[in-house]
Design a protein around this motif. Structure first.
Motif, PDB file in Angstrom:
ATOM      1  N   ALA A  86      77.528  22.276   0.352  1.00  0.00           N
ATOM      2  CA  ALA A  86      76.699  22.796  -0.701  1.00  0.00           C
ATOM      3  C   ALA A  86      75.577  22.640  -0.515  1.00  0.00           C
ATOM      4  N   ASP A 108      80.239  26.866  -4.507  1.00  0.00           N
ATOM      5  CA  ASP A 108      80.656  27.269  -5.496  1.00  0.00           C
ATOM      6  C   ASP A 108      82.119  27.549  -5.220  1.00  0.00           C
ATOM      7  N   GLY A 111      83.600  23.584  -5.946  1.00  0.00           N
ATOM      8  CA  GLY A 111      83.598  23.224  -7.347  1.00  0.00           C
ATOM      9  C   GLY A 111      84.531  22.590  -8.162  1.00  0.00           C
ATOM     10  N   ARG A 166      78.190  22.851 -11.780  1.00  0.00           N
ATOM     11  CA  ARG A 166      79.581  23.767 -10.946  1.00  0.00           C
ATOM     12  C   ARG A 166      80.799  22.677 -10.979  1.00  0.00           C
ATOM     13  N   HIS A 325      74.816  33.677  -3.598  1.00  0.00           N
ATOM     14  CA  HIS A 325      74.758  32.623  -2.973  1.00  0.00           C
ATOM     15  C   HIS A 325      73.825  31.817  -2.191  1.00  0.00           C
TER      16      HIS A 325
END
Length: 336
Positions: A86, A108, A111, A166, A325
Motif C-alpha cells: 500500500a 485496494d 482493505g 479503504r 491505482h
C-alpha cells in the motif's frame, strides 16, 4: 510488448506471497520478466541499480531500496514503479517523480483483510476473549479467570471509525452488517458520502466520548501523528475498547500504556512504535491488551489480489491505458 523489461525487485519470499507462478507468467505476457540473481539483496542500492539497468518497469516489495538519484541514473529507461503493498513512501523519492517515473500500488487489495481483522479484534475485545485467554494461560484459578469485566454485543453498540479510508470503509461495512451504529471522523468525508455509507459524521472528540469501540483507520500525516494522546484517551467512556490496525504513529504509546495500566479501557493492537515488539515490552504483560504482530493485511487472498492488481496495472501502463491505482505527488501528501 517486445523489448519491454519488467524487473521484479523483491526477495524470493516476498515474490512467493504476491506473485505465484501464474502471476509471474501473467506478468511475462507484458514483457520480459527479470528477477534478482540468487542471493542478491534488493535492499542494496547497487544491486537494485544493476537490476534496473535497462528496465522499463520495476515491481517492488518489502525491503526494496528506494529510487534514489543514484539508482535512477543507472536506470534511464525506467518509467513505472508498481508496488505490491500500500504505502509507496519507502520507495518513491522526489527525484523519481521529477524524472517522470509513475507510481502505482496495490493497497485496494488489503482493505477487506484489514477490515475483517479489525472486526475480529473488535468481537474479541467485546467478549473479553483476550482476558479469558490471558487468565487461563497464566495459571489463575477457574473462578478468577471467569471474573472478567462485563461482556457486550456488537449489535446495537456505537462504533467510532477514525478515517474513512479503504480499510475504514471495509470495517464499517462489516460492523454495520452486524448491527452496530457507526460514527466516523474524517475531514475528507462529505455529508453526502456519510449518508451513502449509512454513518454519522462527527468530530474526533465527540466520536471518542460516544463510542463503545473506536477503530483507527487514518493515514499518518502531520495532522494525524499522535492524534490519540492522553487528553483523547480520557474522553473514552469507562470500559471502552480501542482497535489499531492502521499505524502506531496515530497514538501516543506512552499515554496509551498509562491508560491501559489503569484497567479502565481495553485495546487490540497490530502496530507498534518498535517493531518487532521487544520481548520485555510492558504491553505484552497487560491482561487487557490483545496483540498481533503487524499482520492484519496478511491473508492469502489479500496478497494474491495485490499481485493481480500489480499485473493488471503493468499491463495497462504498457498498453497506454489509464492506471487505476496511480499515486501522484499530491495524493501521496494526502494519504501518507
Amino acid at each position: 510488448m517486445s523489448g519491454t523489461v519488467i524487473a521484479v525487485a523483491a526477495s524470493p519470499q516476498v515474490r512467493a506471497l504476491f506473485l505465484d507462478p501464474a502471476g509471474i507468467a501473467a506478468l511475462a505476457r507484458s514483457g520480459a520478466v527479470r528477477l534478482p540473481p540468487p542471493g542478491a539483496d534488493v535492499g542494496d542500492p547497487t544491486v537494485l541499480a544493476a537490476l534496473l539497468a535497462d528496465a522499463d518497469v520495476v515491481v517492488t516489495g518489502w525491503g526494496t531500496a528506494p529510487l534514489t538519484a543514484g539508482v535512477l541514473a543507472a536506470a534511464p529507461r525506467l518509467r513505472l514503479l508498481a508496488h505490491t503493498g500500500a504505502s509507496v513512501k519507502p520507495f518513491v523519492t522526489p527525484e523519481s517523480f521529477a524524472r517522470g517515473v509513475r507510481v502505482t500500488q496495490a493497497g485496494d487489495a488489503m482493505g477487506y483483510a484489514v477490515g475483517e481483522q479489525a472486526l475480529a479484534l473488535t468481537l474479541a475485545l467485546l467478549h473479553r476473549l483476550h482476558r479469558f485467554d490471558h487468565a487461563l494461560r497464566t495459571g489463575v484459578d477457574w473462578a478468577t479467570a471467569k471474573a472478567a469485566p462485563p461482556r457486550r454485543e456488537l449489535r446495537g453498540a456505537t462504533v467510532g471509525v477514525v478515517g474513512a479510508s479503504r480499510t475504514g470503509r471495509a470495517y464499517l461495512g462489516l460492523v454495520r452488517a452486524l448491527g452496530a451504529r457507526v460514527l466516523v471522523s474524517d475531514p475528507y468525508l462529505s455529508s453526502e458520502q456519510a449518508d451513502l455509507l449509512g454513518v454519522e459524521r462527527t468530530d474526533l472528540a465527540d466520536l471518542l466520548a460516544r463510542s463503545r469501540v473506536v477503530s483507527l483507520h487514518a493515514p499518518v500525516l502531520p495532522e494525524t501523528t499522535r492524534m490519540i494522546g492522553a487528553r483523547e484517551l480520557a474522553l473514552l467512556p469507562d470500559g471502552a475498547l480501542l482497535v489499531n490496525t492502521a499505524r502506531a504513529a496515530l497514538v501516543d504509546e506512552a499515554a496509551l500504556l498509562a491508560e491501559l495500566a489503569t484497567g479502565r479501557i481495553d485495546a487490540a493492537l497490530d502496530v507498534f512504535d518498535a517493531e518487532p515488539l521487544p520481548v520485555d515490552h510492558p504491553l505484552r504483560a497487560l491482561p487487557n491488551v490483545l496483540l498481533t504482530p503487524h499482520e492484519s493485511a496478511g491473508t492469502v487472498e489479500s496478497r494474491r489480489r495485490a499481485g493481480d492488481i500489480v499485473v493488471a496495472e503493468v499491463a495497462r501502463f504498457l498498453r497506454g491505458d489509464p492506471l487505476c491505482h496511480e499515486v501522484t505527488p499530491d495524493l501521496l501528501a494526502q494519504t501518507g
